[in-house]
Each structure stands twice: as C-alpha cells, then as structure tokens.
Design a protein around this motif. Structure first.
Motif, PDB file in Angstrom:
ATOM      1  N   VAL A  19       1.178  -4.774  10.022  1.00 45.22           N
ATOM      2  CA  VAL A  19       1.342  -4.270   8.991  1.00 45.22           C
ATOM      3  C   VAL A  19       2.206  -3.926   9.340  1.00 45.22           C
ATOM      4  CG1 VAL A  19       0.730  -2.066   8.914  1.00 45.22           C
ATOM      5  CG2 VAL A  19      -1.376  -3.449   9.748  1.00 45.22           C
ATOM      6  N   TYR A  68       2.567  -1.808   3.893  1.00 46.74           N
ATOM      7  CA  TYR A  68       2.743  -3.302   4.100  1.00 46.74           C
ATOM      8  C   TYR A  68       1.684  -3.797   4.495  1.00 46.74           C
ATOM      9  CZ  TYR A  68       6.944  -5.293   5.218  1.00 46.74           C
ATOM     10  OH  TYR A  68       7.780  -5.188   5.598  1.00 46.74           O
ATOM     11  N   ALA A  69       0.877  -4.997   4.406  1.00 48.85           N
ATOM     12  CA  ALA A  69      -0.169  -5.726   5.186  1.00 48.85           C
ATOM     13  C   ALA A  69       0.273  -7.443   4.930  1.00 48.85           C
ATOM     14  CB  ALA A  69      -1.368  -4.810   5.706  1.00 48.85           C
ATOM     15  N   SER A  83      -2.567   0.836   4.419  1.00 44.19           N
ATOM     16  CA  SER A  83      -2.395  -0.363   4.930  1.00 44.19           C
ATOM     17  C   SER A  83      -3.823  -0.721   5.779  1.00 44.19           C
ATOM     18  CB  SER A  83      -1.400  -1.210   4.959  1.00 44.19           C
ATOM     19  OG  SER A  83      -1.165  -1.716   4.177  1.00 44.19           O
ATOM     20  N   SER A 127       0.621  -0.848   0.146  1.00 43.09           N
ATOM     21  CA  SER A 127       0.408   0.245   0.336  1.00 43.09           C
ATOM     22  C   SER A 127       0.840   1.041   0.280  1.00 43.09           C
ATOM     23  CB  SER A 127      -0.701  -0.242   1.070  1.00 43.09           C
ATOM     24  OG  SER A 127      -1.709  -1.261   1.327  1.00 43.09           O
ATOM     25  N   ASN A 169      -7.159   0.570   5.211  1.00 49.51           N
ATOM     26  CA  ASN A 169      -7.422   0.141   4.547  1.00 49.51           C
ATOM     27  C   ASN A 169      -7.603  -1.146   5.164  1.00 49.51           C
ATOM     28  OD1 ASN A 169      -7.247   0.861   2.134  1.00 49.51           O
ATOM     29  ND2 ASN A 169      -5.772   0.298   0.910  1.00 49.51           N
ATOM     30  N   GLN A 217      -8.719  -1.053  -2.572  1.00 46.94           N
ATOM     31  CA  GLN A 217      -6.588  -0.337  -2.852  1.00 46.94           C
ATOM     32  C   GLN A 217      -7.225  -0.485  -4.867  1.00 46.94           C
ATOM     33  OE1 GLN A 217      -3.427  -0.701  -0.947  1.00 46.94           O
ATOM     34  NE2 GLN A 217      -2.883  -1.514  -2.611  1.00 46.94           N
TER      35      GLN A 217
END
Ligand code: PMP
Ligand code: GLU
Length: 396
Positions: free
Chosen positions: A231, A247-248, A101, A95, A104, A262
C-alpha cells in the motif's frame, strides 16, 4: 439503533487532535500543531498544473473504478524502478488515499473471527479497520529497547489457525523506525511458513534518513510477493494529502475484490487528482528530495531539543516525520492541582497550558509515549520546544 460494528470503533485520534488544535487556533489562540501527520509543504506547481490542464480538457467524468490505465502504468513503473517489483495492471488498484486502500483490503480479506496481527505501537486506523470487518486485532508489542522492531519469536507465538494477516508499516507511524533487509527476511519467512498475508504500508518510503534504505517486503522473493499487498500513496511523498490518491498492488484476485468493493462504494478516485498523480509519479522528483532534506534537519533539531528536557527521552528515528519520545518519567508529577498520570494527561496539559498540540501515545497502543509530528516549520519546532521545556519545568 446503530450497528454493533460501528459501536466498536472510535474517531481517528490523529484527526481528532488536529480538529481540536484547529478549533483553538480559530479562536485566536497561538497553538503550535505537532498533532497531525501532514507535510506542511505545498503540492509542487507542476502537479497542480497537470490538474488544471485536466479540468480545462474536460477530464471531469467517471473513470474506470480502479483507476485509469495511464496512472496504473505510472504506478507499475514506480514499483519496478523504486522497489524492484513487477506487477501487471490487474494487480493494481487506485483508491481515495492509502487509508481507503487499507479499508478495502480489510473488507476484502478479513471476516468474523479472523485474527489480524498488528505490531504496536501502531497507526490509529489499523485496529478500527479490522474491527469494521468483524475481525479481531491481535497486538504484537514492540519496545524502545528493540528500536520498536518486531521480535520474530513473539510474532510467531501470536500466530493461530485464525491468523489471516500481518500489517507491517515501515517507515513506521508513530515510531519513525524502519525495518532493514534482515528483519524483513525473517518476517517474510514466518509469513510464508504460516501462509499469512502481509499488508505492507509503505506511505513513508521516501522519508528515510542516515543512509538507510527503504525495502519493500514484496521484493524479497516470489513466495512472499504472492502473500503481500503493498500500500502506498502520493499523500506524503508529494505533499498531496488533500488530493486523496493512494494505491495497492497485490495478487489479482484480491485486487479484483477490492475493485468490486470500490465499485459499490466510492466508484473511481477523483479523475482530476488521478491526472495530477500521473504527473507526480512521472515528472521531476526534485521536490521529494528537497522535502526529505528539510524533514531531516528538523528531525535532528527536535530529537536534540527533546533529549535536553529532563524527564523526556527520545530515540532518533530513521524514517517518516514523527518522533515518539518516552515521557513516563513525568508520570506522578503535578502542576498545581493537576497531576500527570498518563500520555493523555500530558498531551492535554501541553495543549491547555503550553499551547502545543500533539497526540498521546495511548492512541497508538503505548501509554508511555507521545507522538510529535515534525511536519511543521523550524520556527514552530523551536517555539514548541521552548514551551514544552517551560511546562515540564513547572511539574514537580
Ligand atoms: N498509513 C499510514 C501509516 C499513515 O500515517 C497514513 C496517514 N496519512 C495513511 C496510511 C493514510 O494515508 P492517506 O492520507 O493517503 O489516506
Ligand atoms: N496519517 C496522519 C497522521 O497519523 C493523518 C491523520 C490520519 O489520517 O489519521 O496524523
């Protein structure tokens, strides 16, 4: 008319203080900025070179929404090598920063009436992201006496039928403390027992001191892994805040939902930054250790300096690049007509009278404290300590 949802939130206090400090600096004022949590180091050269190469090679178009496979693979290898957790590509999303992230995740998981547990003091964006998804933040207070660690009895007492998730941030912004294995095991047992998700924000994992070890809660077993969304980001570990890559990693249905969000909002994270992130994760890691060692020196110097100021008490934190000193002994004191009754009063007093920018603890859920980011040079720290000492001495 604005939406009801947006009326519930406020701007990020950390970014707001940074903007204010920068505006004062632009007017020519000599401000020391302890406000924002952003490494003062430049992005390492080999990472910049990877981005330049990506531009030259024309890697300048849309990519897969959730990130290129090459980066997902680098993230998978990182999670395996550093954290001992196995993930597949469908369990990873890239992300535009860890914040994206987290946003989201909130949109994918929380709905009207859902309760999300947030240990306080907390990072400023957690409650507002929960509110933006029409859910309810439920705070679980932690105290200085417990080194800001969650008390498991208190945590369990806050769980209801509506509890959806717990947001766990270790190393913590703003307190700088980290959870050890035993504490994480106790939290994992509660999450599994009540079937609640754990959002494990690990953006400061590379910044741990005094021989402490960062442990990801997702590494503690199959059951807790199935409930955890890890995360992380390149922002803090590789001094890449402006590149916006986070990122996740988690269960594939949640990652898929986040990817759908996204695809309808930002599309892919920046293509060039993704290539730079591959190099950041797979290239030499020396700069990470160099930055950590420098932060450690500053941490010790700052904690000592603050504890030498009467009225300020500062526990030595074990991670991140923040200290969270207790300044409540100064409340009720005055400088001329100005009385200090809260963390905001004190932060504004220091900004206006001592030209030191820092963030009031109230923004993180505890009004007895202030947050200082030591992601600034030793000279600045020394200068600011002198200014704070003088400003506090003027209070009577
Ligand atoms: N989580 C925490 C605890 C943070 O302090 C921050 C701020 N950097 C973020 C997430 C967001 O990181 P990013 O800049 O990668 O969006
Ligand atoms: N996380 C950093 C901080 O707490 C950056 C600001 C923000 O993203 O809110 O200062």
């Amino acid at each position: 008319m604005l939406s009801e949802r947006v009326c519930k939130i406020k701007p990020s206090a950390t970014l707001a203080m940074d903007t204010k400090a920068k505006a004062m600096k632009a007017k020519g004022l000599d401000i020391v900025n302890f406000g924002v949590g952003e490494p003062d180091f430049d992005t390492p050269d080999h990472i910049k070179e990877a981005a330049i190469k990506a531009i030259r090679e024309g890697f300048t178009k849309y990519t897969a929404v959730g990130g290129i496979d090459e980066l997902k693979d680098a993230i998978i290898a990182k999670l395996k090598n550093d954290n001992g957790i196995d993930y597949a590509r469908e369990e990873i999303i890239v992300s535009c920063g860890a914040k994206h992230s987290l946003y989201n995740i909130a949109q994918a998981l929380y709905g009207p009436g859902d309760e999300v547990l947030i240990p306080s003091p907390y990072w400023v964006s957690y409650p507002d992201q929960v509110l933006l998804s029409d859910a309810v933040p439920v705070f679980v207070h932690t105290t200085e006496a417990d080194s800001f660690m969650l008390k498991t009895e208190l945590l369990e007492s806050k769980i209801t039928k509506k509890t959806k998730a717990l947001i766990l941030n270790s190393p913590s912004n703003p307190t700088g403390f980290i959870y050890d294995r035993k504490a994480l095991e106790a939290i994992a047992a509660i999450a599994v027992k009540h079937n609640i998700y754990v959002i494990a924000d690990e953006v400061y994992e590379k910044l741990v001191y005094d021989g402490h070890e960062h442990i990801s809660i997702a590494s503690l077993g199959k059951e807790i892994k199935a409930l955890t969304i890890v995360v992380n980001a390149l922002s803090k570990s590789h001094a890449m805040t402006g590149w916006r890559i986070g990122y996740a990693a988690g269960p594939k249905d949640i990652i898929k939902a986040m990817t759908n969000i996204q695809s309808q909002s930002t599309s892919n994270p920046n293509s060039i930054a993704q290539k730079a992130a591959v190099t950041a994760l797979t290239g030499p890691q020396d700069s990470v250790g160099i930055m950590r060692a420098e932060f450690d020196k500053r941490r010790k110097f700052l904690v000592d300096g603050l504890n030498n100021i009467k009225g300020i008490r500062c526990l030595p934190p074990t991670g991140a690049f923040y200290v969270f000193p207790n300044v409540s002994a100064l409340y009720g004191k005055k400088a001329g007509q100005r009385q200090i009754n809260s963390s905001l009063d004190f932060a504004l007093y220091l900004l206006e009278e001592a030209k030191v920018a820092l963030v009031h603890g109230e923004a993180f859920g505890d009004d007895n404290y202030i947050r200082i980011s030591y992601a600034t040079s030793m000279e600045n720290i020394e200068k600011a300590l002198g200014r704070i000492r003088e400003a506090v001495a003027r209070l009577g």
